[in-house]
Design a protein around this motif. Structure first.
Motif, PDB file in Angstrom:
ATOM      1  N   UNK A 163       1.023  -1.244  -0.112  1.00  0.00           N
ATOM      2  CA  UNK A 163      -0.121  -0.005   0.005  1.00  0.00           C
ATOM      3  C   UNK A 163       0.794   1.125  -0.135  1.00  0.00           C
ATOM      4  N   UNK A 164       2.116   1.385   0.923  1.00  0.00           N
ATOM      5  CA  UNK A 164       2.769   2.321   0.795  1.00  0.00           C
ATOM      6  C   UNK A 164       3.609   2.603  -0.402  1.00  0.00           C
ATOM      7  N   UNK A 165       3.790   1.540  -1.167  1.00  0.00           N
ATOM      8  CA  UNK A 165       4.470   1.862  -2.599  1.00  0.00           C
ATOM      9  C   UNK A 165       3.618   2.313  -3.538  1.00  0.00           C
ATOM     10  N   UNK A 166       2.459   1.815  -3.517  1.00  0.00           N
ATOM     11  CA  UNK A 166       1.283   2.411  -4.185  1.00  0.00           C
ATOM     12  C   UNK A 166       1.192   3.898  -3.855  1.00  0.00           C
ATOM     13  N   UNK A 167       0.871   4.143  -2.476  1.00  0.00           N
ATOM     14  CA  UNK A 167       0.815   5.792  -2.319  1.00  0.00           C
ATOM     15  C   UNK A 167       1.801   6.606  -2.881  1.00  0.00           C
ATOM     16  N   UNK A 168       3.068   6.075  -2.502  1.00  0.00           N
ATOM     17  CA  UNK A 168       4.295   6.835  -2.905  1.00  0.00           C
ATOM     18  C   UNK A 168       4.347   7.085  -4.719  1.00  0.00           C
ATOM     19  N   UNK A 169       3.912   5.969  -5.276  1.00  0.00           N
ATOM     20  CA  UNK A 169       4.078   5.944  -6.627  1.00  0.00           C
ATOM     21  C   UNK A 169       2.881   6.804  -7.276  1.00  0.00           C
ATOM     22  N   UNK A 170       1.658   6.772  -6.643  1.00  0.00           N
ATOM     23  CA  UNK A 170       0.549   7.916  -7.343  1.00  0.00           C
ATOM     24  C   UNK A 170       1.060   9.258  -6.766  1.00  0.00           C
ATOM     25  N   UNK A 171       1.522   9.491  -5.540  1.00  0.00           N
ATOM     26  CA  UNK A 171       2.005  10.717  -5.094  1.00  0.00           C
ATOM     27  C   UNK A 171       3.105  11.411  -5.881  1.00  0.00           C
ATOM     28  N   UNK A 194       3.717  11.264  -8.969  1.00  0.00           N
ATOM     29  CA  UNK A 194       3.167  12.125 -10.265  1.00  0.00           C
ATOM     30  C   UNK A 194       2.348  13.006  -9.982  1.00  0.00           C
ATOM     31  N   UNK A 195       2.036  13.454  -8.749  1.00  0.00           N
ATOM     32  CA  UNK A 195       1.059  14.514  -8.332  1.00  0.00           C
ATOM     33  C   UNK A 195       1.637  15.449  -7.555  1.00  0.00           C
ATOM     34  N   UNK A 196       1.108  16.578  -7.474  1.00  0.00           N
ATOM     35  CA  UNK A 196       1.500  17.716  -6.387  1.00  0.00           C
ATOM     36  C   UNK A 196       0.917  17.300  -5.162  1.00  0.00           C
ATOM     37  N   UNK A 197      -0.226  16.863  -4.941  1.00  0.00           N
ATOM     38  CA  UNK A 197      -0.889  16.254  -3.911  1.00  0.00           C
ATOM     39  C   UNK A 197      -2.167  15.468  -4.283  1.00  0.00           C
ATOM     40  N   UNK A 198      -2.645  14.685  -3.329  1.00  0.00           N
ATOM     41  CA  UNK A 198      -3.991  13.972  -3.377  1.00  0.00           C
ATOM     42  C   UNK A 198      -4.750  13.948  -2.275  1.00  0.00           C
ATOM     43  N   UNK A 199      -5.887  13.954  -2.667  1.00  0.00           N
ATOM     44  CA  UNK A 199      -7.068  14.062  -1.213  1.00  0.00           C
ATOM     45  C   UNK A 199      -7.157  12.460  -0.982  1.00  0.00           C
ATOM     46  N   UNK A 200      -7.272  12.495   0.410  1.00  0.00           N
ATOM     47  CA  UNK A 200      -7.502  11.273   1.204  1.00  0.00           C
ATOM     48  C   UNK A 200      -8.423  10.340   0.410  1.00  0.00           C
ATOM     49  N   UNK A 243       7.926   9.003   8.799  1.00  0.00           N
ATOM     50  CA  UNK A 243       9.115   9.002   8.112  1.00  0.00           C
ATOM     51  C   UNK A 243       9.944  10.196   7.379  1.00  0.00           C
ATOM     52  N   UNK A 244       8.820  10.891   7.551  1.00  0.00           N
ATOM     53  CA  UNK A 244       9.279  12.387   6.936  1.00  0.00           C
ATOM     54  C   UNK A 244       8.979  12.128   5.168  1.00  0.00           C
ATOM     55  N   UNK A 245       8.417  10.987   4.746  1.00  0.00           N
ATOM     56  CA  UNK A 245       8.109  10.900   3.340  1.00  0.00           C
ATOM     57  C   UNK A 245       6.710  11.594   2.846  1.00  0.00           C
ATOM     58  N   UNK A 246       5.812  11.859   3.429  1.00  0.00           N
ATOM     59  CA  UNK A 246       4.701  12.464   3.206  1.00  0.00           C
ATOM     60  C   UNK A 246       4.165  13.627   4.285  1.00  0.00           C
ATOM     61  N   UNK A 247       3.629  14.687   3.772  1.00  0.00           N
ATOM     62  CA  UNK A 247       3.292  15.733   4.588  1.00  0.00           C
ATOM     63  C   UNK A 247       1.596  15.625   4.241  1.00  0.00           C
ATOM     64  N   UNK A 248       0.947  15.932   5.379  1.00  0.00           N
ATOM     65  CA  UNK A 248      -0.544  15.832   5.423  1.00  0.00           C
ATOM     66  C   UNK A 248      -1.032  17.127   5.950  1.00  0.00           C
ATOM     67  N   UNK A 249      -2.074  17.761   4.937  1.00  0.00           N
ATOM     68  CA  UNK A 249      -2.514  19.007   5.353  1.00  0.00           C
ATOM     69  C   UNK A 249      -4.071  18.747   5.606  1.00  0.00           C
ATOM     70  N   UNK A 250      -4.741  19.420   6.212  1.00  0.00           N
ATOM     71  CA  UNK A 250      -6.147  19.448   6.391  1.00  0.00           C
ATOM     72  C   UNK A 250      -6.862  20.862   5.874  1.00  0.00           C
ATOM     73  N   UNK A 251      -8.098  20.580   5.368  1.00  0.00           N
ATOM     74  CA  UNK A 251      -8.744  22.068   4.971  1.00  0.00           C
ATOM     75  C   UNK A 251     -10.172  21.715   5.130  1.00  0.00           C
ATOM     76  N   UNK A 252     -11.015  22.774   5.584  1.00  0.00           N
ATOM     77  CA  UNK A 252     -12.364  22.602   5.725  1.00  0.00           C
ATOM     78  C   UNK A 252     -12.996  22.929   4.260  1.00  0.00           C
ATOM     79  N   UNK A 275      -8.468  15.744   3.950  1.00  0.00           N
ATOM     80  CA  UNK A 275      -7.206  15.616   4.185  1.00  0.00           C
ATOM     81  C   UNK A 275      -6.505  15.392   2.735  1.00  0.00           C
ATOM     82  N   UNK A 276      -5.238  16.051   2.767  1.00  0.00           N
ATOM     83  CA  UNK A 276      -4.603  16.099   1.424  1.00  0.00           C
ATOM     84  C   UNK A 276      -2.994  15.489   1.820  1.00  0.00           C
ATOM     85  N   UNK A 277      -2.495  14.770   0.999  1.00  0.00           N
ATOM     86  CA  UNK A 277      -1.134  14.233   1.243  1.00  0.00           C
ATOM     87  C   UNK A 277      -0.224  14.452  -0.041  1.00  0.00           C
ATOM     88  N   UNK A 278       1.064  14.830   0.327  1.00  0.00           N
ATOM     89  CA  UNK A 278       1.734  14.950  -0.487  1.00  0.00           C
ATOM     90  C   UNK A 278       3.186  14.431  -0.347  1.00  0.00           C
TER      91      UNK A 278
END
Length: 103
Positions: free
Chosen positions: A13-21, A23-29, A53-62, A69-72
């Motif tokens: 799952x983490x490999x897939x998440x990293x792969x998808x991210x 190619x993108x600036x960020x992605x919604x949860x 691990x410092x590999x993904x940054x998460x941000x939340x927005x209303x 939640x957005x991940x990059x």
């Protein structure tokens, strides 16, 4: 960037998440969850490991009365992912580890 197997990224799952991210600036949860067909709790767990691990940054927005939640992938995450992919390619190609190449 040198090939380096990364146990944090290697879980499917983490490999897939990293792969998808990668190619993108960020992605919604929800987009990540739906793309991989997993539950919220499973994705949350894997994102937490990547974030710690410092590999993904998460941000939340209303938005519309709910929190999204957005991940990059961070710069560190991009370097780690590229190294992991390079190591997987090296393994798939049957090449010896870099430390013994050319010996």
């Amino acid at each position: 960037m040198s090939p380096l197997f990364d146990h944090v990224i290697h879980a499917p799952i983490r490999l897939q998440v990293c792969s998808m991210l990668s190619t993108l600036d960020d992605a919604e949860f929800a987009a990540l969850r739906d793309a991989f067909g997993i539950s919220d709790s499973v994705l949350s767990k894997h994102l937490r490991v990547l974030e710690e691990a410092g590999y993904v940054a998460l941000r939340k927005s209303a938005s519309g009365g709910r929190t999204r939640t957005w991940a990059r992938l961070t710069r560190t995450g991009r370097v780690a992912f590229a190294g992991h992919v390079a190591e997987l390619r090296r393994l798939a190609d049957g090449l010896p580890p870099q430390s013994i190449r050319g010996s």
